[in-house]
Design a protein around this motif. Sequence first.
Motif, PDB file in Angstrom:
ATOM      1  N   GLU A 137      48.665  31.042  -0.443  1.00  0.00           N
ATOM      2  CA  GLU A 137      47.291  31.560  -0.435  1.00  0.00           C
ATOM      3  C   GLU A 137      47.250  33.070  -0.690  1.00  0.00           C
ATOM      4  OE1 GLU A 137      48.608  29.564   1.907  1.00  0.00           O
ATOM      5  OE2 GLU A 137      47.518  27.736   1.310  1.00  0.00           O
ATOM      6  N   GLU A 138      48.309  33.772  -0.275  1.00  0.00           N
ATOM      7  CA  GLU A 138      48.349  35.230  -0.495  1.00  0.00           C
ATOM      8  C   GLU A 138      48.522  35.546  -1.979  1.00  0.00           C
ATOM      9  OE1 GLU A 138      51.481  35.650   2.726  1.00  0.00           O
ATOM     10  OE2 GLU A 138      50.313  37.448   3.126  1.00  0.00           O
ATOM     11  N   ILE A 139      49.313  34.708  -2.663  1.00  0.00           N
ATOM     12  CA  ILE A 139      49.486  34.883  -4.109  1.00  0.00           C
ATOM     13  C   ILE A 139      48.180  34.506  -4.819  1.00  0.00           C
ATOM     14  CG2 ILE A 139      50.864  34.221  -6.129  1.00  0.00           C
ATOM     15  CD1 ILE A 139      52.445  35.703  -3.835  1.00  0.00           C
ATOM     16  N   ALA A 140      47.546  33.446  -4.323  1.00  0.00           N
ATOM     17  CA  ALA A 140      46.297  32.973  -4.942  1.00  0.00           C
ATOM     18  C   ALA A 140      45.194  34.041  -4.902  1.00  0.00           C
ATOM     19  CB  ALA A 140      45.822  31.703  -4.238  1.00  0.00           C
ATOM     20  N   GLU A 141      45.147  34.830  -3.832  1.00  0.00           N
ATOM     21  CA  GLU A 141      44.132  35.896  -3.712  1.00  0.00           C
ATOM     22  C   GLU A 141      44.239  36.872  -4.881  1.00  0.00           C
ATOM     23  OE1 GLU A 141      41.642  36.713  -1.676  1.00  0.00           O
ATOM     24  OE2 GLU A 141      41.922  35.002  -0.328  1.00  0.00           O
ATOM     25  N   ILE A 142      45.480  37.235  -5.207  1.00  0.00           N
ATOM     26  CA  ILE A 142      45.707  38.224  -6.273  1.00  0.00           C
ATOM     27  C   ILE A 142      45.357  37.626  -7.626  1.00  0.00           C
ATOM     28  CG2 ILE A 142      47.449  39.720  -7.358  1.00  0.00           C
ATOM     29  CD1 ILE A 142      49.021  39.270  -4.613  1.00  0.00           C
ATOM     30  N   VAL A 143      45.801  36.390  -7.826  1.00  0.00           N
ATOM     31  CA  VAL A 143      45.505  35.705  -9.100  1.00  0.00           C
ATOM     32  C   VAL A 143      43.995  35.575  -9.257  1.00  0.00           C
ATOM     33  CG1 VAL A 143      45.783  33.541 -10.386  1.00  0.00           C
ATOM     34  CG2 VAL A 143      47.698  34.439  -9.031  1.00  0.00           C
ATOM     35  N   TYR A 144      43.334  35.202  -8.178  1.00  0.00           N
ATOM     36  CA  TYR A 144      41.881  35.020  -8.240  1.00  0.00           C
ATOM     37  C   TYR A 144      41.195  36.332  -8.647  1.00  0.00           C
ATOM     38  CZ  TYR A 144      37.062  34.430  -7.011  1.00  0.00           C
ATOM     39  OH  TYR A 144      35.697  34.424  -7.087  1.00  0.00           O
ATOM     40  N   PHE A 145      41.601  37.415  -8.036  1.00  0.00           N
ATOM     41  CA  PHE A 145      40.971  38.700  -8.387  1.00  0.00           C
ATOM     42  C   PHE A 145      41.171  39.008  -9.872  1.00  0.00           C
ATOM     43  CE2 PHE A 145      41.407  43.181  -9.406  1.00  0.00           C
ATOM     44  CZ  PHE A 145      40.113  43.591  -9.161  1.00  0.00           C
ATOM     45  N   LEU A 146      42.405  38.838 -10.338  1.00  0.00           N
ATOM     46  CA  LEU A 146      42.696  39.170 -11.747  1.00  0.00           C
ATOM     47  C   LEU A 146      41.902  38.284 -12.704  1.00  0.00           C
ATOM     48  CD1 LEU A 146      46.553  39.712 -11.477  1.00  0.00           C
ATOM     49  CD2 LEU A 146      44.818  41.488 -11.868  1.00  0.00           C
ATOM     50  N   CYS A 147      41.587  37.066 -12.260  1.00  0.00           N
ATOM     51  CA  CYS A 147      40.849  36.104 -13.095  1.00  0.00           C
ATOM     52  C   CYS A 147      39.342  36.262 -12.975  1.00  0.00           C
ATOM     53  CB  CYS A 147      41.186  34.679 -12.665  1.00  0.00           C
ATOM     54  SG  CYS A 147      42.829  34.168 -13.114  1.00  0.00           S
ATOM     55  N   SER A 148      38.889  37.102 -12.075  1.00  0.00           N
ATOM     56  CA  SER A 148      37.454  37.165 -11.788  1.00  0.00           C
ATOM     57  C   SER A 148      36.769  38.237 -12.635  1.00  0.00           C
ATOM     58  CB  SER A 148      37.242  37.481 -10.303  1.00  0.00           C
ATOM     59  OG  SER A 148      37.600  38.833 -10.062  1.00  0.00           O
ATOM     60  N   GLU A 149      35.434  38.184 -12.617  1.00  0.00           N
ATOM     61  CA  GLU A 149      34.647  39.217 -13.314  1.00  0.00           C
ATOM     62  C   GLU A 149      34.808  40.575 -12.637  1.00  0.00           C
ATOM     63  OE1 GLU A 149      30.665  37.752 -15.259  1.00  0.00           O
ATOM     64  OE2 GLU A 149      30.905  36.848 -13.279  1.00  0.00           O
ATOM     65  N   ALA A 150      35.283  40.559 -11.377  1.00  0.00           N
ATOM     66  CA  ALA A 150      35.492  41.828 -10.661  1.00  0.00           C
ATOM     67  C   ALA A 150      36.638  42.617 -11.301  1.00  0.00           C
ATOM     68  CB  ALA A 150      35.800  41.557  -9.196  1.00  0.00           C
ATOM     69  N   ASN A 151      37.546  41.911 -11.951  1.00  0.00           N
ATOM     70  CA  ASN A 151      38.612  42.624 -12.674  1.00  0.00           C
ATOM     71  C   ASN A 151      38.086  43.010 -14.053  1.00  0.00           C
ATOM     72  OD1 ASN A 151      40.904  43.725 -13.798  1.00  0.00           O
ATOM     73  ND2 ASN A 151      41.763  41.728 -14.336  1.00  0.00           N
ATOM     74  N   THR A 152      37.792  44.271 -14.217  1.00  0.00           N
ATOM     75  CA  THR A 152      37.235  44.738 -15.493  1.00  0.00           C
ATOM     76  C   THR A 152      38.181  45.680 -16.229  1.00  0.00           C
ATOM     77  OG1 THR A 152      36.149  46.482 -14.219  1.00  0.00           O
ATOM     78  CG2 THR A 152      34.816  44.543 -14.802  1.00  0.00           C
ATOM     79  N   TYR A 153      39.275  46.109 -15.572  1.00  0.00           N
ATOM     80  CA  TYR A 153      40.082  47.165 -16.213  1.00  0.00           C
ATOM     81  C   TYR A 153      41.587  46.980 -16.091  1.00  0.00           C
ATOM     82  CZ  TYR A 153      40.314  51.731 -18.439  1.00  0.00           C
ATOM     83  OH  TYR A 153      40.524  52.747 -19.339  1.00  0.00           O
ATOM     84  N   ILE A 154      42.030  45.960 -15.359  1.00  0.00           N
ATOM     85  CA  ILE A 154      43.485  45.729 -15.265  1.00  0.00           C
ATOM     86  C   ILE A 154      43.877  44.735 -16.342  1.00  0.00           C
ATOM     87  CG2 ILE A 154      45.400  44.897 -13.836  1.00  0.00           C
ATOM     88  CD1 ILE A 154      43.728  45.558 -11.367  1.00  0.00           C
ATOM     89  N   THR A 155      44.715  45.155 -17.264  1.00  0.00           N
ATOM     90  CA  THR A 155      45.256  44.231 -18.259  1.00  0.00           C
ATOM     91  C   THR A 155      46.661  44.657 -18.668  1.00  0.00           C
ATOM     92  OG1 THR A 155      44.723  42.936 -20.228  1.00  0.00           O
ATOM     93  CG2 THR A 155      44.290  45.322 -20.386  1.00  0.00           C
ATOM     94  N   GLY A 156      47.492  43.672 -18.990  1.00  0.00           N
ATOM     95  CA  GLY A 156      48.862  43.951 -19.446  1.00  0.00           C
ATOM     96  C   GLY A 156      49.830  44.280 -18.321  1.00  0.00           C
ATOM     97  N   GLN A 157      49.414  44.016 -17.074  1.00  0.00           N
ATOM     98  CA  GLN A 157      50.252  44.409 -15.937  1.00  0.00           C
ATOM     99  C   GLN A 157      51.033  43.223 -15.363  1.00  0.00           C
ATOM    100  OE1 GLN A 157      50.424  47.741 -15.242  1.00  0.00           O
ATOM    101  NE2 GLN A 157      49.156  47.710 -17.097  1.00  0.00           N
ATOM    102  N   VAL A 158      52.188  43.550 -14.810  1.00  0.00           N
ATOM    103  CA  VAL A 158      52.946  42.564 -14.030  1.00  0.00           C
ATOM    104  C   VAL A 158      52.867  43.052 -12.584  1.00  0.00           C
ATOM    105  CG1 VAL A 158      55.168  41.457 -13.637  1.00  0.00           C
ATOM    106  CG2 VAL A 158      54.499  42.121 -15.966  1.00  0.00           C
TER     107      VAL A 158
END
Length: 222
Positions: free
Chosen positions: A191-212
Amino acid sequence: MRKFNALVTGASRGIGAAITKKMRNAGINVLTPSRKQLDLSSNESIDKYLRTTDLPIDILVNNAGINLIATGSEVSDQNIVDTIQVNLIAPIRLVRGIVPRMIQKRYGRIVNISTIWTLVSKPGRLTYSASKAGLNSITRTLAVELASCNILVNAVAPGYTNTELTKINNTKDQIEEIKKLIPLGRLAEPEEIAEIVYFLCSEANTYITGQVIFADGGFVCQ
Ligand SMILES: NC(=O)c1ccc[n+]([C@@H]2O[C@H](COP(=O)([O-])OP(=O)(O)OC[C@H]3O[C@@H](n4cnc5c(N)ncnc54)[C@H](OP(=O)(O)O)[C@@H]3O)[C@@H](O)[C@H]2O)c1
């Protein structure tokens, strides 16, 4: 609110199941094909799935993965082929099939599930590390290619996570030893990993791309 469609591979258990639960709770329509419907070890199966899936996919999570332990001196041809196929070729083929409609809609989020073994290593992780390092690499290329279409592409690299995969590859005693090596003193919960994935997949993520993004309780910092 906009209704999004997501495809999460490897959703039957572990990290994929946690990502799916998190997304569904947020109202996202999540496709979770079983291995019978989408077998990532078969390009024929991948092509058929893409041909027969009508929905435009807004969010793709390449989560399914296999970790077949073998050192460089003993690795079998089958291990090499299977690992690269499931962990790298399959995600590339899914991206190729799904991205054109994201481009048309000028919206998309892609997250690839990587691993700490792309940055540090351990005996036996030869093909696994190679396949996931490839995944990091395509993450950066796709981010650059797709940025102008508002398609953001990232990878999440978990450390030891409390799933079947970890239990298969490590005994109970080994897991206790591993916990001592992690600054936070415990494994991650899916669930802790899922939180991060969810944020990156959401509309709230508008500026993070290309990151590991490493989510490992501090393991790789030592
Ligand atoms: N657990 C960890 O500590 C850890 C750490 C770093 C990274 N990761 C990565 O995180 C991802 C998820 O790991 P996990 O621990 O949740 O794995 P898991 O519990 O072993 O689950 C793997 C998932 O992948 C699916 N899968 C495997 N081969 C497939 C194939 N040929 N076609 C379709 N689906 C297939 C499985 O489906 P079936 O139900 O059909 O078998 C299952 O749903 C993987 O990419 C893994 O490399 C895990």
